[in-house]
Write a protein that holds these residues in place. Structure first.
Motif, PDB file in Angstrom:
ATOM      1  N   ARG A  29      19.337   4.549   0.169  1.00 57.81           N
ATOM      2  CA  ARG A  29      18.738   5.935   0.988  1.00 57.81           C
ATOM      3  C   ARG A  29      17.202   5.955   0.697  1.00 57.81           C
ATOM      4  O   ARG A  29      16.906   6.822   0.215  1.00 57.81           O
ATOM      5  CB  ARG A  29      19.528   7.116   0.693  1.00 57.81           C
ATOM      6  CG  ARG A  29      21.098   6.930   1.373  1.00 57.81           C
ATOM      7  CD  ARG A  29      21.634   8.315   0.806  1.00 57.81           C
ATOM      8  NE  ARG A  29      20.947   9.467   1.713  1.00 57.81           N
ATOM      9  CZ  ARG A  29      21.114  10.625   1.316  1.00 57.81           C
ATOM     10  NH1 ARG A  29      21.542  11.121  -0.021  1.00 57.81           N
ATOM     11  NH2 ARG A  29      20.484  11.706   1.764  1.00 57.81           N
ATOM     12  N   ILE A  30      16.608   4.830   1.195  1.00 59.72           N
ATOM     13  CA  ILE A  30      15.064   4.965   1.063  1.00 59.72           C
ATOM     14  C   ILE A  30      14.539   4.505   2.214  1.00 59.72           C
ATOM     15  O   ILE A  30      14.898   3.376   3.012  1.00 59.72           O
ATOM     16  CB  ILE A  30      14.499   3.777  -0.078  1.00 59.72           C
ATOM     17  CG1 ILE A  30      15.310   4.105  -1.306  1.00 59.72           C
ATOM     18  CG2 ILE A  30      13.372   4.013  -0.160  1.00 59.72           C
ATOM     19  CD1 ILE A  30      14.921   3.268  -2.520  1.00 59.72           C
ATOM     20  N   ILE A  56      10.846  13.596  -1.411  1.00 55.77           N
ATOM     21  CA  ILE A  56       9.935  12.355  -0.857  1.00 55.77           C
ATOM     22  C   ILE A  56       9.135  12.009  -2.246  1.00 55.77           C
ATOM     23  O   ILE A  56       8.768  12.883  -2.982  1.00 55.77           O
ATOM     24  CB  ILE A  56       8.750  13.329  -0.007  1.00 55.77           C
ATOM     25  CG1 ILE A  56       9.246  13.934   1.222  1.00 55.77           C
ATOM     26  CG2 ILE A  56       7.712  12.222   0.455  1.00 55.77           C
ATOM     27  CD1 ILE A  56       9.868  13.205   2.266  1.00 55.77           C
ATOM     28  N   LEU A  57       9.011  10.629  -2.270  1.00 57.69           N
ATOM     29  CA  LEU A  57       8.072  10.140  -3.317  1.00 57.69           C
ATOM     30  C   LEU A  57       6.659   9.669  -2.954  1.00 57.69           C
ATOM     31  O   LEU A  57       6.707   8.793  -1.880  1.00 57.69           O
ATOM     32  CB  LEU A  57       9.103   8.699  -3.793  1.00 57.69           C
ATOM     33  CG  LEU A  57       8.334   8.100  -5.006  1.00 57.69           C
ATOM     34  CD1 LEU A  57       7.964   9.033  -6.215  1.00 57.69           C
ATOM     35  CD2 LEU A  57       9.085   6.919  -5.329  1.00 57.69           C
ATOM     36  N   ARG A  81       1.171  19.487   2.553  1.00 60.26           N
ATOM     37  CA  ARG A  81       1.305  18.866   3.885  1.00 60.26           C
ATOM     38  C   ARG A  81       2.775  18.322   3.997  1.00 60.26           C
ATOM     39  O   ARG A  81       3.284  18.393   4.956  1.00 60.26           O
ATOM     40  CB  ARG A  81       0.318  17.853   4.089  1.00 60.26           C
ATOM     41  CG  ARG A  81      -1.323  18.590   4.104  1.00 60.26           C
ATOM     42  CD  ARG A  81      -2.037  17.231   4.574  1.00 60.26           C
ATOM     43  NE  ARG A  81      -3.544  17.487   4.262  1.00 60.26           N
ATOM     44  CZ  ARG A  81      -4.547  16.745   4.841  1.00 60.26           C
ATOM     45  NH1 ARG A  81      -4.091  15.822   5.518  1.00 60.26           N
ATOM     46  NH2 ARG A  81      -5.672  17.103   4.115  1.00 60.26           N
ATOM     47  N   LEU A  82       3.260  17.522   2.817  1.00 65.17           N
ATOM     48  CA  LEU A  82       4.395  17.102   3.131  1.00 65.17           C
ATOM     49  C   LEU A  82       5.768  17.952   3.052  1.00 65.17           C
ATOM     50  O   LEU A  82       6.552  17.511   3.672  1.00 65.17           O
ATOM     51  CB  LEU A  82       4.608  15.898   1.703  1.00 65.17           C
ATOM     52  CG  LEU A  82       3.807  14.614   1.789  1.00 65.17           C
ATOM     53  CD1 LEU A  82       3.463  14.111   0.340  1.00 65.17           C
ATOM     54  CD2 LEU A  82       4.335  13.881   2.902  1.00 65.17           C
ATOM     55  N   LYS A  83       5.497  18.856   2.373  1.00 68.76           N
ATOM     56  CA  LYS A  83       6.668  20.129   2.293  1.00 68.76           C
ATOM     57  C   LYS A  83       6.544  20.459   3.701  1.00 68.76           C
ATOM     58  O   LYS A  83       7.677  20.851   4.344  1.00 68.76           O
ATOM     59  CB  LYS A  83       6.176  21.179   1.402  1.00 68.76           C
ATOM     60  CG  LYS A  83       6.586  20.718  -0.121  1.00 68.76           C
ATOM     61  CD  LYS A  83       6.224  21.798  -1.085  1.00 68.76           C
ATOM     62  CE  LYS A  83       6.401  21.352  -2.506  1.00 68.76           C
ATOM     63  NZ  LYS A  83       7.960  21.327  -2.992  1.00 68.76           N
ATOM     64  N   ARG A  88      11.238  18.954   2.222  1.00 64.42           N
ATOM     65  CA  ARG A  88      11.755  18.376   1.075  1.00 64.42           C
ATOM     66  C   ARG A  88      11.115  18.508  -0.249  1.00 64.42           C
ATOM     67  O   ARG A  88       9.801  18.756  -0.061  1.00 64.42           O
ATOM     68  CB  ARG A  88      12.028  16.987   1.494  1.00 64.42           C
ATOM     69  CG  ARG A  88      12.713  16.449   2.449  1.00 64.42           C
ATOM     70  CD  ARG A  88      14.391  16.704   2.310  1.00 64.42           C
ATOM     71  NE  ARG A  88      15.166  16.049   3.417  1.00 64.42           N
ATOM     72  CZ  ARG A  88      15.383  16.936   4.435  1.00 64.42           C
ATOM     73  NH1 ARG A  88      14.973  18.105   4.540  1.00 64.42           N
ATOM     74  NH2 ARG A  88      16.367  16.275   5.518  1.00 64.42           N
ATOM     75  N   ASP A  89      11.672  18.387  -1.249  1.00 64.33           N
ATOM     76  CA  ASP A  89      10.793  18.464  -2.700  1.00 64.33           C
ATOM     77  C   ASP A  89       9.966  17.218  -2.479  1.00 64.33           C
ATOM     78  O   ASP A  89      10.471  15.989  -2.145  1.00 64.33           O
ATOM     79  CB  ASP A  89      11.992  18.367  -3.605  1.00 64.33           C
ATOM     80  CG  ASP A  89      12.659  19.709  -3.807  1.00 64.33           C
ATOM     81  OD1 ASP A  89      12.014  20.776  -3.545  1.00 64.33           O
ATOM     82  OD2 ASP A  89      13.803  19.584  -4.690  1.00 64.33           O
TER      83      ASP A  89
END
Length: 269
Positions: A29-30, A56-57, A81-83, A88-89
């Motif tokens: 799941r990537i 998120i990586l 920004r990503l959050k 997501r973490d």
């Protein structure tokens, strides 16, 4: 620039290898996320975002610890920004490619009076090469890992490259290896160990060469324009940056006949 692009290429074509290395997990799941956030464009040349399961990586590749804004603040900014965008973490890794004693290379948090934000730092020159040699997507990074003999390490990488059966994949990984090895070894030595013909057949390698031509043409045209008209408006600068190599070369010839900035604007129009 090409070092960052090589790492981005690898992370986005071999996400499972990077997830296995950095998170220690195996998952199908990537998904690679677009490298742009809503507020403003980010440095897409050095950053990759992967959605791994429910988190998120965020990978950032650096050859130079100096940046503006500084790396710790930038990691805080990206995390927020990503959050906001994905809810997501966020797992963040700054991966330093070239050995340095700068304090930023050993810094793993942003801190001010009211805020503390933590992230991960990887110094490649301290990493055991074993996992890099066992994963095709990490192979080009192996030559930058811990070793008393970088030449021997590159020879081991070359042996692993020959084992990649898919021709297109082998070409891309070889091109990235040649580029990244330049951070540690002389060009003549790299060419004597790696198969240069395989590298040059890679579409990625050709893109890097084209990008280099575009950077040179852009720099040349920008200098000519500044000499002729002084500082150029930001909007016009953006239009010039979007030109192809051929268009930049044509502009370099035609601008000799320009007498005012209006002539430049008309040409761009």
């Amino acid at each position: 620039m090409s070092y960052d692009n090589a790492c981005k290429y690898l992370a986005e074509r071999f996400p499972a290898d990077f997830t296995r290395w950095l998170l220690g997990t195996e998952t199908a799941r990537i998904r690679v996320l677009k490298t742009e956030l809503d507020l403003e464009p980010i440095r897409a040349d050095s950053v990759s975002f992967l959605r791994v399961g429910d988190r998120i990586l965020h990978l950032e590749f650096e050859t130079d610890p100096y940046s503006k804004p500084p790396i710790p603040f930038r990691m805080l900014d990206y995390s927020v920004r990503l959050k906001r965008k994905y809810d997501r973490d966020v797992e963040q890794f700054v991966i330093f490619l070239q050995q340095s004693s700068n304090e930023i290379v050993f810094t793993t948090e942003y801190r001010d009076r009211t805020t503390v934000h933590q992230y991960n730092v990887i110094r490649l020159w301290e990493q055991d090469p074993a996992i890099f040699l066992d994963n095709p997507g990490l192979l080009p990074l192996a030559v930058l890992t811990k070793s008393d003999s970088p030449r021997t390490l590159l020879e081991r990488v070359a042996e692993r490259l020959d084992r990649i059966e898919n021709t297109q994949r082998r070409q891309g990984v070889a091109a990235c290896t040649g580029i990244l090895a330049g951070l540690r070894l002389e060009a003549n030595l790299i060419r004597s160990i790696l198969r240069v013909d395989i590298m040059r057949q890679s579409a990625f390698y050709q893109d890097i060469i084209q990008e280099g031509r575009q950077d040179e043409a852009l720099l040349f045209v920008t200098r000519l324009l500044q000499r002729k008209f002084g500082e150029i408006d930001v909007v016009i600068q953006e239009k010039i940056r979007s030109l192809s190599v051929e268009e930049l070369e044509n502009l370099g010839e035609d601008l000799l006949e320009f007498s005012a900035v209006a002539d430049l604007e008309a040409w761009l129009g």
